[in-house]
Design an enzyme around this catalytic site. Structure first.
Site, PDB file in Angstrom:
ATOM      1  N   LYS A  54       0.818  -1.219   0.000  1.00  0.00           N
ATOM      2  CA  LYS A  54       0.000   0.000   0.000  1.00  0.00           C
ATOM      3  C   LYS A  54       0.855   1.275   0.000  1.00  0.00           C
ATOM      4  CE  LYS A  54      -1.829  -1.361   3.943  1.00  0.00           C
ATOM      5  NZ  LYS A  54      -0.926  -2.394   4.474  1.00  0.00           N
ATOM      6  N   HIS A 182       0.188  -3.450  14.803  1.00  0.00           N
ATOM      7  CA  HIS A 182       0.798  -2.299  14.122  1.00  0.00           C
ATOM      8  C   HIS A 182       0.844  -1.141  15.113  1.00  0.00           C
ATOM      9  CE1 HIS A 182       1.999   0.623  11.200  1.00  0.00           C
ATOM     10  NE2 HIS A 182       1.859  -0.211  10.193  1.00  0.00           N
ATOM     11  N   GLU A 259       6.070  -5.744   8.486  1.00  0.00           N
ATOM     12  CA  GLU A 259       5.414  -5.222   7.279  1.00  0.00           C
ATOM     13  C   GLU A 259       5.837  -3.776   7.018  1.00  0.00           C
ATOM     14  OE1 GLU A 259       1.324  -5.499   8.384  1.00  0.00           O
ATOM     15  OE2 GLU A 259       1.367  -7.666   8.598  1.00  0.00           O
TER      16      GLU A 259
HETATM   17  C1  PLP Z   1      -1.550  -3.580   8.152  1.00  0.00           C
HETATM   18  C2  PLP Z   1      -0.464  -2.635   7.784  1.00  0.00           C
HETATM   19  N1  PLP Z   1       0.788  -3.118   7.666  1.00  0.00           N
HETATM   20  C3  PLP Z   1       1.813  -2.330   7.316  1.00  0.00           C
HETATM   21  C4  PLP Z   1       1.628  -0.982   7.059  1.00  0.00           C
HETATM   22  C5  PLP Z   1       2.816  -0.163   6.663  1.00  0.00           C
HETATM   23  O1  PLP Z   1       3.146   0.724   7.648  1.00  0.00           O
HETATM   24  P1  PLP Z   1       4.441   1.655   7.517  1.00  0.00           P
HETATM   25  O2  PLP Z   1       4.409   2.277   6.186  1.00  0.00           O
HETATM   26  O3  PLP Z   1       4.300   2.617   8.627  1.00  0.00           O
HETATM   27  O4  PLP Z   1       5.640   0.773   7.699  1.00  0.00           O
HETATM   28  C6  PLP Z   1       0.347  -0.411   7.211  1.00  0.00           C
HETATM   29  C7  PLP Z   1       0.132   1.013   6.996  1.00  0.00           C
HETATM   30  O5  PLP Z   1      -0.944   1.542   7.044  1.00  0.00           O
HETATM   31  C8  PLP Z   1      -0.728  -1.262   7.578  1.00  0.00           C
HETATM   32  O6  PLP Z   1      -1.974  -0.793   7.716  1.00  0.00           O
END
Ligand code: PLP
Length: 376
Positions: A54, A182, A259
């Site tokens: 994402k 998270h 993640e």
């Molecule tokens: C379920 C989940 N995993 C991982 C991420 C990635 O987080 P970051 O970009 O802070 O590492 C997000 C971000 O919204 C998330 O919702």
């Protein structure tokens, strides 16, 4: 070449890149992306990174990361498709959106994506029906103190419900394998991770007492980067304590994944824009760029980002406003940049803009998003 030297070189190439591809141009650096991967692995050697698609689903980014052997955190059927097309195998994916469409669960199952997260009984029932036998991790709510983007408001089971939910998963024919969480995105408060580990350890112990040995811990994303107002290297500062606590609390048999989104792709990309309009309002220079908050600068709105804008041109600076190209007054990028006087066509660029930028860009006013290009 070290990162500073690399930056000097790439900056020199901006006029050529802008001429060749036009602006706005979203430049993905393979060198910087791989450097971020190496840095993550260096800082947290026990943790397997599953890139959070994402943050930036650009095919160049996915391909480089798939070739580097990373896993992927996907949030929808299209993200599964993109990652598989980039060369990843299904065993390298975790479907880490706790709210999934039935069709998307079926899609994941058909494509052999077998590992998913959930945080409610309702979701468990959906997974059991549409992906029988899938491996599941319960996502728990953990402290998100001080994180720029709060994520425990919307997601996460109460930690006290984790073991009953995992036992229920087993009764439904699913394979309960672990716990996930998270701490919130751009988390500069390292204690969030440490407190979450304690909660997970309690769950792991409690599950064992109920004859449910868990094999996996997913510590989510949130690892911060440097571009928010300060030059502090938060991630490097907090990583030793995270690494030490993981080793202390979880035996080597526990598989630990994360993640990371922002930490991998954020510093690896830059945005080149050109001045397409000028005016002077209240004795202040306004420059209208060919990208704005409806485009690759959308992180200003959705991600609470403050980018640093730089120019190639030298000269005495003055307080300047930068605005985007759309007809909306919301599309003001910054009201307080110290920049030299600019002409039409002059380049204005931002670094560390890889995460939550192009991913949420629109075509508002018919203006297409910045063109992504991969550079070595
Ligand atoms: C379920 C989940 N995993 C991982 C991420 C990635 O987080 P970051 O970009 O802070 O590492 C997000 C971000 O919204 C998330 O919702």
């Amino acid at each position: 070449m070290n990162t500073t030297a690399y930056w000097r070189e790439i900056r020199k190439s901006f006029p050529k890149l802008a001429k060749k591809y036009g602006t706005p141009l979203f430049v993905v650096s393979k060198t910087l992306l791989l450097e971020q991967v190496a840095r993550f692995r260096r800082l947290l050697p026990r943790v397997e990174p599953f890139y959070a698609v994402k943050a930036n689903p650009n095919p160049h980014v996915l391909k480089v990361l798939a070739q580097a052997g990373l896993g992927f955190d996907v949030a929808s059927a299209p993200e599964i498709e993109w990652v598989l097309a980039a060369g990843a195998t299904p065993d390298k994916l975790v479907y880490a959106n706790t709210m999934k469409r039935n069709e998307s669960i079926e899609f994941a199952c058909r494509h052999k994506v077998n590992l998913m997260t959930f945080d409610s009984e309702y979701e468990l029932a959906k997974i059991a029906r549409h992906a029988p036998g899938a491996s599941v991790m319960v996502r728990i709510k953990v402290p998100n103190v001080g994180s720029i983007v709060e994520l425990s408001l919307k997601f996460g089971a109460d930690p006290a419900d984790a073991v009953p939910l995992l036992l229920k998963a087993g009764r439904l024919g699913l394979k309960p394998v672990g716990v996930s969480f998270h701490v919130g995105s751009q988390c500069t408060h390292g204690d969030n991770y440490l407190e979450a580990f304690e909660l997970c350890k309690i769950i792991v112990n409690e599950a064992l007492l109920k004859k449910l040995p868990l094999e996996m811990l997913d510590i989510g994303g949130g690892f911060p980067i440097r571009h928010f107002d300060t030059d502090e290297d938060w991630f490097a500062n907090m990583a030793p304590a995270i690494d030490m606590e993981l080793r202390r609390l979880f035996d080597p048999g526990m598989r630990i994944i994360a993640e990371p989104g922002r930490a991998l792709v954020g510093p690896a990309c830059m945005l080149l824009t050109s001045v397409v309009g000028k005016s002077i309002r209240n004795n202040k220079h306004w420059y209208f760029l060919d990208d704005g908050v409806y485009g690759a600068l959308s992180g200003i709105i959705f991600d609470h980002c403050k980018y640093q804008f730089e120019v190639l041109k030298k000269g005495p600076t003055q307080l300047t406003t930068l605005a985007g190209p759309t007809c909306d007054s919301l599309d003001i990028i910054s009201g307080a940049e110290e920049l030299p006087e600019l002409d039409f066509g002059d380049l204005v660029y931002a670094r560390s803009i890889g995460a939550y930028s192009l991913a949420s860009a629109t075509t508002f006013n018919g203006i297409p998003p910045a063109k992504p290009v991969l550079v070595p």
